[in-house]
Enzyme design. Structure first.
Site, short mmCIF file in Angstrom:
data_model
loop_
_atom_site.label_atom_id
_atom_site.label_comp_id
_atom_site.label_asym_id
_atom_site.label_seq_id
_atom_site.Cartn_x
_atom_site.Cartn_y
_atom_site.Cartn_z
N GLU A 1 0.88 -1.17 0.00
CA GLU A 1 0.00 0.00 0.00
C GLU A 1 0.91 1.21 0.00
O GLU A 1 1.77 1.35 0.88
CB GLU A 1 -0.92 -0.01 1.23
CG GLU A 1 -2.06 0.99 1.12
CD GLU A 1 -1.76 2.28 1.86
OE1 GLU A 1 -1.58 3.31 1.16
OE2 GLU A 1 -1.71 2.28 3.08
N CYS B 1 -2.26 8.30 4.34
CA CYS B 1 -2.28 7.97 2.93
C CYS B 1 -3.61 8.36 2.30
O CYS B 1 -3.69 8.61 1.10
CB CYS B 1 -2.06 6.47 2.74
SG CYS B 1 -0.55 5.84 3.47
#
Length: 542
Positions: free
Chosen positions: A294, A328
């Site tokens: 990720e 994020c």
């Protein structure tokens, strides 16, 4: 131990405590913060369960209080990498051979310990080491991490129940779920304590053993995680924590024949480099490694003219500025209609101006410091460039100061260019850039949203018309792995919104779901024939 004896019910999400004035959890956290600052801690690495204090001594400071020393860790050597790999491989046979329920019990116990006696300690470590306020730490370092442990155990149970649909008379078909053949490397970020713990824990739950390389700016809470694992009964060598420099780790791990998987959260650039290294060494490995990552995001809020300005303003402020934009999933670009812009601007400027900034120990502060000087310098370069650009206006914030801590004001930029650099590149800081479009250009704007950034992690749309919502959802189908309607693009909850994105944002293996656990399992199909044939001929040959 059979499923009839040991059954994991669908978990409830761990409650998020409020830390209101006068609450017991607030008093306990204040005491834990005081204790953490009472003496500088030695922060060991852990190899085969043994604390390691060897190597270059590095001082740890709170990002919001540069002059204060929290403790020291010792940057590891290449010898630590070799020893950690050896420890992981040595621990694997016994760990993998345990009934899965026994492995699950370790992490279920860890969740209960974290929710109880470790709660204040873990929050204090995350607040001081990573400059998170009490609420941001609570939802991350406690609630989400408890959820990872509990839901992963439940998901693993459900995976193990999946068996072939049919076994004809005289045969038995069954699936055996094995760990990967070798060891897993976990490389984890600074911004979420829960991610830092889950990346080694999820493969370990599945029977793998792990070498864990955390971000140096998260080491203070990483040590508490290892203490939590030990208290929960995790056997020595199952997870080995090392502080060796990243390139040195990769140079050894990615050339090792027993390397079986990478669990990564970090930058897109680094992930792509690691993938290249793995590819270059592919003939070295006993098995094809699993690569799960990720990475970055350039997360959007796209607003239709039918939206409510107050709701949009709150989504912008919370989505962009919580934890200093160092998520994020943080909102970093917004597309707003000209008809609503004056009111949204008024509200956003008002709300942004009300945000207090300072130490995590002052519970009135909404915003704290960015993680370190390198992040501060990188983010403020964008702000300086914006202040000098005639096509950009700073409509809120824009100030910064690193004399005492790495503080950057929550900042809203307005650009006339939808391809301006801060609309395209990930800043990972408390900055959001707004582009105002003409109301009639909604469909064109959706195309802009989809094509401006290489990332596809999170995004949000605001609208009231169901036809508009449906059309926008289809137009942005590939633009975000986590897509929000009339909500900010942050705050994914385990068991509710499995998290991950595609394109340059990662492999979209959805942490907090069975999809992620499947990557750490190597199934074996077993067919047993109870009555083997004794004649090679088939009836048609008669």
């Amino acid at each position: 131990m059979s499923d009839a004896i040991f059954h994991i019910s669908v978990p409830d999400n761990e409650p998020v405590l409020g830390y209101a004035p006068g609450s017991p959890e607030r008093d306990q956290l204040k005491q834990a913060l005081k204790e953490a600052k009472s003496a500088a801690r030695e922060l060991p690495a852990y190899i085969n369960g043994d604390p390691i204090l060897e190597g270059e001594k590095v001082t740890v400071h709170p990002p919001h209080e540069r002059a204060f020393t929290l403790g020291h860790f010792y940057r590891g050597t290449t010898d630590h990498v070799h020893r950690a790999i050896d420890a992981a491989l040595a621990a694997k046979p016994a760990w993998e051979a345990l009934p899965w329920q026994q492995r699950a019990a370790v992490f279920l116990r860890a969740a209960d310990l974290l929710a109880g006696p470790f709660r204040a300690r873990m929050n204090a470590a995350t607040m001081l080491g990573q400059s998170k306020n009490a609420y941001q730490s609570e939802i991350d370092a406690v609630a989400e991490l408890c959820d990872f442990f509990r839901f992963n155990a439940y998901f693993l149970q459900e995976i193990y129940r999946e068996q072939p649909l049919h076994s004809p008379a005289g045969t038995w078909n069954r699936l055996e779920y094995r760990a990967l053949e070798g060891f897993v490397l976990a490389i984890t970020p600074f911004n979420f304590t829960s991610i830092a713990a889950n990346l080694p824990a999820a493969p370990a739950l599945c029977g793998n053993t792990v070498v864990w390389k955390p971000a140096e700016t998260q080491i203070y809470s990483a040590v508490v995680i290892m203490e939590l694992f030990a208290a929960a009964g995790l056997p020595k060598g199952v997870i080995n924590l090392i502080y060796t420099d990243g390139p040195a780790v990769g140079d050894i791990v990615f050339k090792h024949p027993d390397f079986a998987g990478l669990h990564f959260t970090g930058s897109t650039k680094v992930f792509q480099q690691l993938w290249r290294e793995i590819g270059n060494n592919i003939s070295t490995y006993k098995t094809y490694p699993r690569i799960v990552g990720e990475t970055g995001g350039k997360d959007f809020i796209a607003v239709h003219p039918s939206s409510d300005p107050e709701q949009v303003a709150v989504a912008i402020v919370r989505g962009a500025f919580e934890f200093q934009g160092q998520k994020c999933s943080a909102a970093s670009r917004a597309y707003l209609p000209a008809s609503l812009w004056p009111r949204i601007k008024e509200l956003v400027v008002e709300k942004t101006g009300s945000l207090k900034m300072g130490s995590v120990e002052d519970f009135g502060n909404f915003v704290n410091a960015v993680i370190d000087e390198r992040a501060f310098d990188r983010i403020t370069r964008y702000l300086r460039d914006a202040q000098d650009d005639p096509n950009v206006e700073v409509i809120a914030g824009g100030g910064f100061d690193k004399s005492d801590g790495f503080f950057i004001e929550p900042t809203v930029l307005l650009t006339k260019d939808p391809r301006y650099v801060t609309m395209e590149e990930e800043l990972f800081g408390p900055v959001i850039t707004v582009y105002v479009y003409e109301d009639a250009d909604w469909e064109k704007t959706l195309e802009l949203v989809d094509t401006t950034s290489p990332y596809a992690l999170t995004g949000a749309i605001f609208a009231t018309d169901r036809g508009v919502i449906e059309a926008a959802s289809k137009a942005l189908r590939n633009a975000a792995g986590n897509f929000y309607i009339n909500d900010k693009p942050t705050g994914a909850v385990v068991g509710q919104q499995p998290f991950g994105g595609a394109r340059a944002s990662g492999t979209n293996d959805k942490a907090g779901s069975a999809l992620n656990l499947h990557r750490w399992i190597s199934p074996r199909l077993i067919k047993e024939n109870f009555v083997p044939p004794v004649d090679h001929r088939y009836p048609f040959m008669g």
